[in-house]
Design a protein around this motif. Structure first.
Motif, PDB file in Angstrom:
ATOM      1  N   THR A  60       0.853  -1.183   0.000  1.00 18.76           N
ATOM      2  CA  THR A  60       0.000   0.000   0.000  1.00 18.76           C
ATOM      3  C   THR A  60       0.893   1.237   0.000  1.00 18.76           C
ATOM      4  OG1 THR A  60      -0.141  -0.231   2.414  1.00 18.76           O
ATOM      5  CG2 THR A  60      -1.957  -1.128   1.115  1.00 18.76           C
ATOM      6  N   TRP A  61       0.289   2.405   0.156  1.00 24.78           N
ATOM      7  CA  TRP A  61       1.031   3.660   0.008  1.00 24.78           C
ATOM      8  C   TRP A  61       2.147   3.820   1.026  1.00 24.78           C
ATOM      9  CZ3 TRP A  61       1.156   6.897   4.191  1.00 24.78           C
ATOM     10  CH2 TRP A  61       0.187   6.687   5.192  1.00 24.78           C
ATOM     11  N   GLU A  62       2.055   3.118   2.166  1.00 26.68           N
ATOM     12  CA  GLU A  62       3.065   3.296   3.204  1.00 26.68           C
ATOM     13  C   GLU A  62       4.463   2.885   2.731  1.00 26.68           C
ATOM     14  OE1 GLU A  62      -0.812   2.199   5.327  1.00 26.68           O
ATOM     15  OE2 GLU A  62       0.359   1.466   3.620  1.00 26.68           O
ATOM     16  N   VAL A  65       6.276   5.574   0.466  1.00 25.11           N
ATOM     17  CA  VAL A  65       6.569   6.723   1.324  1.00 25.11           C
ATOM     18  C   VAL A  65       7.706   6.381   2.287  1.00 25.11           C
ATOM     19  CG1 VAL A  65       5.639   8.262   3.094  1.00 25.11           C
ATOM     20  CG2 VAL A  65       4.233   7.640   1.138  1.00 25.11           C
TER      21      VAL A  65
END
Length: 286
Positions: A60-62, A65
């Motif tokens: 996921t986006w984590e 980032v």
């Protein structure tokens, strides 16, 4: 004594084709695909039964980032130590230490969010496995977070010896922090990543260095050394972009085709040739 029989080249070629087709499930043992066979044909795009041969990542986006924040923090800690040892402005040292510390603090929750539960991160610290990039990463993040925070707080409180010693540990672990994620991606069954396992750590390190120098420059630091570091990172990114474009291996096709290829090329332009040109111009003019 019998003369050894020389196999017919045409027959051998046909046998090789039958073996290859049988391995893909298209032919039976006699070299014929039976009608109504329940076994579908395999292909590189859809695999068997419409399922891909290699499962797609479930990130996921984590994760991206975390790659950016952690890598930038690691590279910034290295710049902080270099500035300290070279006698650069103390303001650069202070800002670099705080950027590294803030990035380290933010990296922990991002990694925990990706793992799903905090106890999973704690379980990874129960043992150290040098052959596991995930284990090395968890221990590196813990060491880097502690050292970079101590370096920033020591700088702020005037505890120079403690801050300088912690900054040294932060820089050593920061090198790993900025590159181990490339090793992590290369240790995979996904062909496009496995094919570039050797260059991924260099790519991640160059990207982290570019981001670190850019953040410090946005803070108002106008040191020539920062421009040189950014120039070196841009050269490395440009060379890796050329390597990707010249690589005609099948495993590297996703880097040049479709939406993924377009994204790679756009990102490569903004991280390689464009900053390279701007920094060359910046040597002569602000």
């Amino acid at each position: 004594m019998k003369t050894p029989r020389v196999p017919d080249p045409g027959t051998e070629k046909r046998l090789d084709e039958i073996r290859e087709q049988a391995a893909l499930g298209r032919l039976d043992a006699k070299g014929v695909r039976p009608s109504g066979s329940p076994f579908p044909e395999a292909n590189a795009e859809h695999g068997y039964y419409g399922l891909p041969i290699v499962k797609a990542p479930v990130w996921t986006w984590e994760v991206p980032v975390y790659f950016f924040v952690g890598g930038t923090a690691g590279a910034t800690s290295v710049i902080a130590l270099a500035a300290q040892l070279s006698g650069a402005s103390r303001a650069i040292v202070r800002d670099a230490r705080w950027i590294a510390a803030i990035g380290a603090v933010a990296s922990g929750p991002l990694l925990i969010l990706d793992l799903g539960r905090p106890e999973r991160f704690l379980n990874m610290l129960r043992v150290f496995k040098a052959q596991s990039p995930m284990s090395v990463g968890a221990w590196t993040l813990s060491l880097f977070g502690t050292a970079s925070s101590a370096a920033a707080i020591g700088e702020e409180l005037g505890l120079k010896r403690i801050g300088d010693a912690a900054a040294f540990v932060a820089a050593l672990s920061g090198v790993v922090m900025a590159t181990y994620t490339g090793v992590l991606l290369g240790a995979t069954a996904i062909p496009v990543w496995a094919a570039h396992a050797r260059t991924l750590p260099v790519h991640f390190g160059a990207s982290a260095l570019a981001s670190a120098t850019a953040i410090l420059e946005l803070r108002g630091h106008d040191a020539r050394a920062l421009n040189v570091l950014g120039l070196a990172a841009a050269i490395a990114e440009t060379l890796m972009g050329v390597e990707i474009e010249s690589d005609r291996a099948i495993a590297s096709d996703p880097l040049r085709r479709g939406a993924t290829g377009a994204t790679i090329r756009i990102g490569g332009f903004f991280s390689g040739p464009l900053p390279l040109a701007l920094r060359v111009l910046g040597i002569r003019s602000k």
